[in-house]
Design a protein around this motif. Structure first.
Motif, PDB file in Angstrom:
ATOM      1  N   UNK A 133     -15.233   4.017   1.896  1.00 42.83           N
ATOM      2  CA  UNK A 133     -14.332   5.171   1.934  1.00 42.83           C
ATOM      3  C   UNK A 133     -13.130   4.958   1.026  1.00 42.83           C
ATOM      4  N   UNK A 180       2.749   2.174   2.597  1.00 43.63           N
ATOM      5  CA  UNK A 180       2.877   2.727   3.950  1.00 43.63           C
ATOM      6  C   UNK A 180       4.299   2.548   4.490  1.00 43.63           C
ATOM      7  N   UNK A 191       0.821  -1.224   0.000  1.00 47.00           N
ATOM      8  CA  UNK A 191       0.000   0.000   0.000  1.00 47.00           C
ATOM      9  C   UNK A 191       0.844   1.259   0.000  1.00 47.00           C
ATOM     10  N   UNK A 251      -2.538   7.471  -4.076  1.00 48.41           N
ATOM     11  CA  UNK A 251      -3.898   7.431  -3.529  1.00 48.41           C
ATOM     12  C   UNK A 251      -4.954   7.408  -4.627  1.00 48.41           C
ATOM     13  N   UNK A 292     -12.712  10.235   1.707  1.00 43.50           N
ATOM     14  CA  UNK A 292     -11.856   9.591   0.715  1.00 43.50           C
ATOM     15  C   UNK A 292     -11.601  10.487  -0.494  1.00 43.50           C
ATOM     16  N   UNK A 308      -2.739   8.508   5.467  1.00 46.22           N
ATOM     17  CA  UNK A 308      -1.657   8.307   4.501  1.00 46.22           C
ATOM     18  C   UNK A 308      -2.168   7.769   3.177  1.00 46.22           C
ATOM     19  N   UNK A 309      -3.030   6.750   3.236  1.00 46.48           N
ATOM     20  CA  UNK A 309      -3.462   6.137   1.982  1.00 46.48           C
ATOM     21  C   UNK A 309      -4.456   7.026   1.236  1.00 46.48           C
ATOM     22  N   UNK A 310      -4.966   8.076   1.893  1.00 47.46           N
ATOM     23  CA  UNK A 310      -5.752   9.058   1.150  1.00 47.46           C
ATOM     24  C   UNK A 310      -4.799  10.042   0.462  1.00 47.46           C
ATOM     25  N   UNK A 311      -3.497   9.848   0.665  1.00 47.13           N
ATOM     26  CA  UNK A 311      -2.520  10.678  -0.037  1.00 47.13           C
ATOM     27  C   UNK A 311      -2.175  11.946   0.705  1.00 47.13           C
ATOM     28  N   UNK A 312      -2.479  11.963   2.005  1.00 40.97           N
ATOM     29  CA  UNK A 312      -2.213  13.151   2.807  1.00 40.97           C
ATOM     30  C   UNK A 312      -1.176  12.799   3.862  1.00 40.97           C
ATOM     31  N   UNK A 334      -6.417   1.363   0.644  1.00 46.33           N
ATOM     32  CA  UNK A 334      -6.226   0.331   1.661  1.00 46.33           C
ATOM     33  C   UNK A 334      -7.387   0.336   2.642  1.00 46.33           C
ATOM     34  N   UNK A 370      -9.083  10.875  11.227  1.00 45.09           N
ATOM     35  CA  UNK A 370      -8.951   9.435  10.947  1.00 45.09           C
ATOM     36  C   UNK A 370      -7.628   8.903  11.497  1.00 45.09           C
ATOM     37  N   UNK A 371      -7.500   7.552  11.535  1.00 49.70           N
ATOM     38  CA  UNK A 371      -6.237   6.962  11.973  1.00 49.70           C
ATOM     39  C   UNK A 371      -5.142   7.262  10.943  1.00 49.70           C
ATOM     40  N   UNK A 393     -12.083   6.683  -3.563  1.00 50.23           N
ATOM     41  CA  UNK A 393     -10.804   7.102  -4.143  1.00 50.23           C
ATOM     42  C   UNK A 393     -10.665   6.616  -5.589  1.00 50.23           C
ATOM     43  N   UNK A 416     -12.313  21.186   6.016  1.00 47.55           N
ATOM     44  CA  UNK A 416     -12.595  19.813   5.550  1.00 47.55           C
ATOM     45  C   UNK A 416     -11.408  18.908   5.847  1.00 47.55           C
ATOM     46  N   UNK A 441       2.768   9.927  -2.710  1.00 49.33           N
ATOM     47  CA  UNK A 441       1.617   9.359  -1.998  1.00 49.33           C
ATOM     48  C   UNK A 441       0.298   9.912  -2.549  1.00 49.33           C
ATOM     49  N   UNK A 442       0.353  11.141  -3.079  1.00 51.66           N
ATOM     50  CA  UNK A 442      -0.844  11.708  -3.694  1.00 51.66           C
ATOM     51  C   UNK A 442      -1.256  10.890  -4.930  1.00 51.66           C
ATOM     52  N   UNK A 445      -7.732  -0.936   6.243  1.00 52.49           N
ATOM     53  CA  UNK A 445      -6.921  -1.505   7.327  1.00 52.49           C
ATOM     54  C   UNK A 445      -7.722  -2.523   8.120  1.00 52.49           C
ATOM     55  N   UNK A 495     -15.886   1.342   5.692  1.00 43.73           N
ATOM     56  CA  UNK A 495     -14.443   1.490   5.431  1.00 43.73           C
ATOM     57  C   UNK A 495     -14.111   1.158   3.985  1.00 43.73           C
ATOM     58  N   UNK A 511     -10.080  -1.630  12.220  1.00 36.94           N
ATOM     59  CA  UNK A 511     -10.096  -0.290  12.780  1.00 36.94           C
ATOM     60  C   UNK A 511     -11.493  -0.013  13.311  1.00 36.94           C
ATOM     61  N   UNK A 555      -2.814   5.535   9.286  1.00 43.60           N
ATOM     62  CA  UNK A 555      -2.667   4.771   8.037  1.00 43.60           C
ATOM     63  C   UNK A 555      -3.711   5.217   7.012  1.00 43.60           C
ATOM     64  N   UNK A 556      -4.933   5.454   7.465  1.00 46.70           N
ATOM     65  CA  UNK A 556      -5.987   5.889   6.539  1.00 46.70           C
ATOM     66  C   UNK A 556      -5.643   7.241   5.927  1.00 46.70           C
ATOM     67  N   UNK A 587      -8.428  12.821  -1.407  1.00 49.88           N
ATOM     68  CA  UNK A 587      -7.300  12.403  -2.241  1.00 49.88           C
ATOM     69  C   UNK A 587      -7.171  13.255  -3.496  1.00 49.88           C
TER      70      UNK A 587
END
Lengths: 258, 330
Positions: free
Chosen positions: A152, A52, A50, A76, A101, B224-228, A81, B218-219, A156, B211, A72-73, A83, A149, A86, B221-222, A104
């Protein structure tokens, strides 16, 4: 065409190697199910895939580009992912939660636009929770939270969806709901990687199956090649028996209790 | 959607209420003035004596509105990114830390912009210390952050005590003590002109980034994977919220309860989506502090320290909201 593949992928944490020598590959629109006992490194592997953990060794190629070199942008927009386990504590409504989501696609000072809202409505429909759009996410049931989840992640618009044990915290009915959703997404040509404990689930949704046997051994192949009594007994260090069920038209797995 | 419609109406009503309160607050004071006096001031037709009074009042009201909005939005930001309903500038120790910085600068006879800078640097340092302690205490409950805040606020309180001990009792001590409980009495056009823009920039920043605040709850990892980038974004928000807190401290000292209570009031009305609740938090914060300050300067001959009034208003509201439990705490 190959969606993602790895070459001699390994990852160490505090100089201890958690996964090593993983050669994994997944074609466009296929479902890869990764099986392995607890603590073998399934979550670590999925986190690496992913993006990370970017300190991995070996190669991860996403659409033939090295994952490390993708921002990472941009990442996304290609993969998302879900997880493991959670517990969503957010008091946002489901609708607003899914909308997150869409960040992104936006910058720091942006607000969601009409196309973002349109996408959320589509995904709500897809995960079957249209009637719960205004409900607070933390008030949803366990199964609905899991779907939220996944939703969300789906807004993306990923080509590749990675889910870490998406069924493990769910009751049987909700497990089936999620597995059916995985099938439906795969039919929409989304490539999917999931991890699970249950070989039966791998049989139900997997085009390919990968076994994480120990931290140096990863075996992958077509579902029928891999889901055999020998491989599974070896994986779980316990005798596994399979039998073909004519009604379901697939093998089911179990073990003797004597 | 019907919900959006309701939220818009709530927001409009809150803004109207704020405007009405501004006009009323300008009428109320040691010399009561009429509605016509206030209107003639705005249309530049007031007599010179009422003009002088209203100019003073209007300056003070502008400061109150900016500080009320700034502190409340800083509180909402802390609560959002730490996912903790008890996080606020005061509880995290940031307000006390900023006042240590400001008191030190006052003691050294520094100019106002140095007082501001010193308050901000100490505010950031305090926040950093709180986060370090939290890191070592860390478990899954939100209480460790609050505990860390209490510990560091205690330390800052001791440092502030030391500064008071060595301050000149004739002059400096009075101004430090007075400003520990917050007051707008000494706000004038020059202090507003130097601190006000900082408050305004911070408020606008959070308003436009509201926003993103949702995403940051969020946690990791989430996010991060949204690209932020979660670390960069969280730290940016912490810096802006700390800047708002320290700017408020420079202007009027430490004001209790506003940063903690107002975000809860707002969320209990419109829910926890920052896109709606953050702007409402700003307006409600201005309303609450304006009411408190108007009372503080008009119910007795002398100005009452502001934290006394905000405490009497804020505590019952907070208890009421906690009992109704529409929002989650910790």
């Amino acid at each position: 065409m190959s969606e993602i593949y790895t070459e001699k992928l390994s990852f160490a944490y505090d100089s201890q190697e958690i996964i090593g020598n993983v050669d994994l590959s997944l074609d466009d629109g296929q479902v890869l199910v990764i099986l392995g006992p607890n603590g073998i490194g399934k979550s670590t592997l999925l986190s690496c895939l992913s993006g990370l953990h970017k300190t991995y060794r070996g190669a991860i190629k996403l659409e033939d580009r090295e994952l490390k070199n993708i921002s990472s942008r941009e990442l996304s927009h290609r993969l998302a992912l879900v997880s493991q386990g959670v517990n969503i504590k957010s008091s946002l409504s489901l609708y607003d939660y899914l909308l997150l989501g869409r960040s992104a696609f936006h910058g720091l000072f942006a607000q969601p636009d009409a196309s973002d809202q349109q996408k959320v409505v589509e995904v709500l429909d897809l995960i079957g929770l249209k009637d719960f759009a205004e409900a607070s996410v933390q008030d949803l049931s366990g199964g609905q939270k899991q779907l939220a989840q996944i939703g969300r992640a789906l807004v993306q618009e990923p080509h590749l969806l990675i889910m870490d044990e998406p069924t493990s915290a769910l009751d049987y009915k909700n497990q089936i709901l999620v597995l059916k959703l995985i099938k439906a997404l795969s039919d929409k040509n989304i490539s999917i990687i999931i991890s699970t404990h249950d070989p039966n689930q791998a049989m139900m949704v997997g085009d390919m199956v990968g076994l994480l046997i120990d931290n140096q051994t990863y075996i992958q192949g077509q579902t029928e090649e891999i889901l055999t009594e020998d491989y599974l007994s070896d994986l779980y260090k316990t005798p596994i028996v399979s039998t073909f069920n004519t009604e379901l038209q697939r093998n089911i797995f179990g073990t003797r209790m004597d | 959607m019907a919900k959006n419609h309701k939220n818009k109406i709530v927001m409009i009503l809150a803004v109207i209420l704020l405007v009405v309160l501004i006009v009323m607050s300008m009428m109320i004071g040691r010399y009561n003035l009429s509605f016509n006096d206030v209107m003639s001031y705005f249309f530049n037709r007031a007599t010179s004596s009422t003009k002088l009074i209203l100019k003073l009042r209007f300056t003070r009201i502008l400061a109150v509105i900016l500080v009320g909005a700034g502190l409340s939005m800083a509180g909402a930001t802390f609560q959002s990114i730490f996912n903790n309903g008890l996080a606020s500038p005061n509880i995290l120790g940031v307000a006390t830390g900023s006042s240590v910085g400001a008191a030190f600068a006052i003691l050294s006879g520094m100019p106002i912009y140095m007082v501001e800078l010193s308050a901000f640097v100490m505010g950031i340092l305090t926040m950093f210390l709180t986060l370090i302690i939290n890191h070592f205490l860390r478990n899954n409950s939100g209480m460790t952050l609050i505990l860390a805040g209490i510990i560091i606020a205690g330390l800052m309180q001791s440092i502030l005590g030391s500064i008071k001990y060595i301050a000149d009792p004739e002059d400096q001590l009075q101004s430090i003590v007075y400003w520990e409980l917050g007051s707008f009495m000494k706000v004038d056009l020059s202090s507003l002109a130097s601190v006000g823009p900082v408050l305004l920039v911070g408020i606008l920043f959070l308003f436009f980034a509201r926003w993103r605040l949702n995403v940051l709850s969020l946690d990791e990892a989430s996010v991060k994977t949204i690209g932020i980038n979660p670390v960069l974004n969280r730290n940016l928000m912490i810096v802006v919220a700390t800047l708002l807190t320290s700017a408020a401290v420079c202007l009027c000292g430490v004001i209790g309860w506003v940063g903690l209570v107002v975000p809860h009031i707002s969320r209990s009305i419109v829910g926890s989506d920052n896109r709606i609740s953050l702007p409402l938090t700003g307006v409600v914060g201005s309303i609450l502090l304006l009411v408190a300050d108007t009372l503080a300067r008009s119910i007795s001959v002398n100005d009452i320290p502001l934290s006394i009034v905000t405490g009497f208003i804020g505590v019952p509201i907070f208890v009421f909201i906690l009992i109704r439990r529409k929002t989650t705490v910790v």
